[in-house]
Design a protein around this motif. Structure first.
Motif, PDB file in Angstrom:
ATOM      1  N   GLY A  67       0.782  -1.227   0.000  1.00  0.00           N
ATOM      2  CA  GLY A  67       0.000   0.000   0.000  1.00  0.00           C
ATOM      3  C   GLY A  67       0.813   1.277   0.000  1.00  0.00           C
ATOM      4  N   ALA A  68       2.120   1.169   0.149  1.00  0.00           N
ATOM      5  CA  ALA A  68       2.971   2.366   0.179  1.00  0.00           C
ATOM      6  C   ALA A  68       3.154   2.923  -1.230  1.00  0.00           C
ATOM      7  CB  ALA A  68       4.316   2.036   0.788  1.00  0.00           C
ATOM      8  N   ASP A  85       8.808  14.732  -0.441  1.00  0.00           N
ATOM      9  CA  ASP A  85       7.610  15.149   0.283  1.00  0.00           C
ATOM     10  C   ASP A  85       6.361  14.497  -0.295  1.00  0.00           C
ATOM     11  OD1 ASP A  85       8.864  16.916   2.130  1.00  0.00           O
ATOM     12  OD2 ASP A  85       9.082  18.394   0.523  1.00  0.00           O
ATOM     13  N   GLU A  86       6.361  14.306  -1.602  1.00  0.00           N
ATOM     14  CA  GLU A  86       5.258  13.660  -2.299  1.00  0.00           C
ATOM     15  C   GLU A  86       5.840  12.795  -3.409  1.00  0.00           C
ATOM     16  OE1 GLU A  86       2.173  13.726  -1.498  1.00  0.00           O
ATOM     17  OE2 GLU A  86       2.175  15.370  -0.030  1.00  0.00           O
ATOM     18  N   PRO A  87       5.180  11.698  -3.753  1.00  0.00           N
ATOM     19  CA  PRO A  87       5.677  10.868  -4.858  1.00  0.00           C
ATOM     20  C   PRO A  87       5.546  11.608  -6.186  1.00  0.00           C
ATOM     21  CG  PRO A  87       3.516  10.124  -4.154  1.00  0.00           C
ATOM     22  CD  PRO A  87       3.949  11.153  -3.153  1.00  0.00           C
ATOM     23  N   TRP A  88       6.392  11.270  -7.126  1.00  0.00           N
ATOM     24  CA  TRP A  88       6.335  11.863  -8.459  1.00  0.00           C
ATOM     25  C   TRP A  88       6.181  10.760  -9.497  1.00  0.00           C
ATOM     26  CZ3 TRP A  88      10.677  13.510  -5.317  1.00  0.00           C
ATOM     27  CH2 TRP A  88      11.720  12.573  -5.275  1.00  0.00           C
ATOM     28  N   SER A  89       5.858  11.157 -10.702  1.00  0.00           N
ATOM     29  CA  SER A  89       5.717  10.191 -11.784  1.00  0.00           C
ATOM     30  C   SER A  89       7.098   9.761 -12.265  1.00  0.00           C
ATOM     31  CB  SER A  89       4.934  10.800 -12.945  1.00  0.00           C
ATOM     32  OG  SER A  89       5.682  11.840 -13.550  1.00  0.00           O
ATOM     33  N   GLU A  90       7.153   8.657 -13.010  1.00  0.00           N
ATOM     34  CA  GLU A  90       8.431   8.197 -13.551  1.00  0.00           C
ATOM     35  C   GLU A  90       9.065   9.262 -14.437  1.00  0.00           C
ATOM     36  OE1 GLU A  90      10.270   5.704 -12.930  1.00  0.00           O
ATOM     37  OE2 GLU A  90       8.943   4.590 -11.614  1.00  0.00           O
ATOM     38  N   GLY A 105       4.078   6.339   4.766  1.00  0.00           N
ATOM     39  CA  GLY A 105       3.494   5.750   3.573  1.00  0.00           C
ATOM     40  C   GLY A 105       4.371   5.817   2.345  1.00  0.00           C
ATOM     41  N   MET A 106       5.585   6.325   2.487  1.00  0.00           N
ATOM     42  CA  MET A 106       6.521   6.387   1.363  1.00  0.00           C
ATOM     43  C   MET A 106       7.420   5.141   1.379  1.00  0.00           C
ATOM     44  SD  MET A 106       5.982   9.186  -0.308  1.00  0.00           S
ATOM     45  CE  MET A 106       5.330  10.843  -0.128  1.00  0.00           C
ATOM     46  N   LEU A 107       7.761   4.659   0.196  1.00  0.00           N
ATOM     47  CA  LEU A 107       8.669   3.535   0.061  1.00  0.00           C
ATOM     48  C   LEU A 107       9.774   3.955  -0.906  1.00  0.00           C
ATOM     49  CD1 LEU A 107       9.241   0.585   0.830  1.00  0.00           C
ATOM     50  CD2 LEU A 107       7.865  -0.115  -1.138  1.00  0.00           C
ATOM     51  N   LEU A 108      10.941   4.256  -0.358  1.00  0.00           N
ATOM     52  CA  LEU A 108      12.063   4.744  -1.146  1.00  0.00           C
ATOM     53  C   LEU A 108      12.837   3.560  -1.720  1.00  0.00           C
ATOM     54  CD1 LEU A 108      13.439   7.450   1.327  1.00  0.00           C
ATOM     55  CD2 LEU A 108      11.537   7.629  -0.305  1.00  0.00           C
ATOM     56  N   ALA A 109      13.239   3.678  -2.989  1.00  0.00           N
ATOM     57  CA  ALA A 109      13.929   2.563  -3.634  1.00  0.00           C
ATOM     58  C   ALA A 109      15.081   3.041  -4.500  1.00  0.00           C
ATOM     59  CB  ALA A 109      12.942   1.768  -4.499  1.00  0.00           C
ATOM     60  N   GLY A 255      10.836   1.962   3.960  1.00  0.00           N
ATOM     61  CA  GLY A 255       9.622   2.772   4.077  1.00  0.00           C
ATOM     62  C   GLY A 255       9.309   3.177   5.498  1.00  0.00           C
ATOM     63  N   LEU A 256       8.305   4.028   5.623  1.00  0.00           N
ATOM     64  CA  LEU A 256       7.853   4.490   6.937  1.00  0.00           C
ATOM     65  C   LEU A 256       6.384   4.153   7.124  1.00  0.00           C
ATOM     66  CD1 LEU A 256       9.268   8.096   7.549  1.00  0.00           C
ATOM     67  CD2 LEU A 256       9.783   6.036   8.849  1.00  0.00           C
TER      68      LEU A 256
END
Length: 257
Positions: A67-68, A85-90, A105-109, A255-256
């Motif tokens: 769900g992240a 701060d917010e997800p971005w598009s590819e 709710g962020m999942l950094l990769a 993630g958090l």
């Protein structure tokens, strides 16, 4: 080191230093890609079927933090760390080699195929990061930049725990004199003698040294060689030695919640 296998066959390697924080170092097992990048290839530049890459990325994210919102950057072997701060598009991915956030709710990769993936966290501050540390990025200061960016969000470097995931290991990493000239006498111990005019470089040890110099409180070196485990991990250098036209990439995520 803790390791789990999902129902779809995705193998997740974890670090005890990051226990309790959603994270994982993944390899090539459990994916749907075929051909030279068979398995869990998550690289957009591998010439793979985009639908297969998308499914592999979905599986990796679900395995680590369901769900992240998955966030990646356009990696360029730089020393740049960006705050998320917010997800971005590819299409809008920033050119950078480390991601830092304090948002739930962020999942950094980060993607790797021999370079060292480094996952970091300050539990008390609720700040995490993922860094791509090839020799060039580590030499340029990407790990130090990551720590500084984490501090900007309230982290304390003495509380930060960092795990260095699967990367090419010293016995597999032959370098020449031109490569060695990039380093100082302080790093001589990271070069083991090899064949004439060549040395074996300890990338994991170098990343750990840069983290130590940055004052990171705890460092976990997983000691996994991507080159030497073809069934488990993609490797740029192995593919090059085998004269293959492309190579897969694997994810390392944090993630958090």
């Amino acid at each position: 080191m803790p390791e789990t296998l999902t129902e779809q066959g995705v193998r997740i390697l974890r670090s005890g230093a990051l226990a309790g924080i959603p994270h994982g170092f993944l390899g090539r097992e459990g994916g749907v890609s075929r051909g030279l990048v068979e398995g869990l290839n998550v690289g957009l530049g591998a010439g793979d079927d985009p639908a297969a890459v998308a499914e592999n990325r979905r599986r990796t994210a679900a395995a680590v933090l369901p769900g992240a919102k998955l966030v990646t950057c356009y990696q360029v072997h730089s020393a740049d760390a960006v705050v998320v701060d917010e997800p971005w598009s590819e299409d809008a991915r920033p050119r950078a080699d480390a991601l830092v956030t304090a948002r739930m709710g962020m999942l950094l990769a980060v993607v790797t195929a021999d370079c060292a993936p480094v996952l970091l966290a300050d539990r008390e501050a609720g700040v995490i990061a993922a860094a791509h540390a090839g020799w060039r990025g580590a030499h340029g200061g990407v790990l130090e930049a990551t720590v500084v960016a984490m501090e900007g969000l309230g982290a304390d470097r003495s509380r930060i725990a960092a795990a260095i995931g699967p990367a090419i290991a010293q016995p597999s990493y032959e370098v020449d004199a031109a490569f060695r000239e990039n380093f100082t006498e302080a790093d001589e111990d990271l070069f083991a003698e090899g064949r004439t005019g060549h040395w074996q470089f300890d990338l994991e040890g170098y990343a750990a040294r840069r983290l130590e110099g940055a004052g990171v409180g705890r460092i976990d070196r997983l000691g996994v060689d991507t080159y030497a485990a073809p069934q488990r991990y993609f490797s740029y250098r192995r593919s090059t030695h085998q004269q293959e036209p492309t190579y897969g990439r694997q994810f390392s995520l944090i993630g958090l919640i």
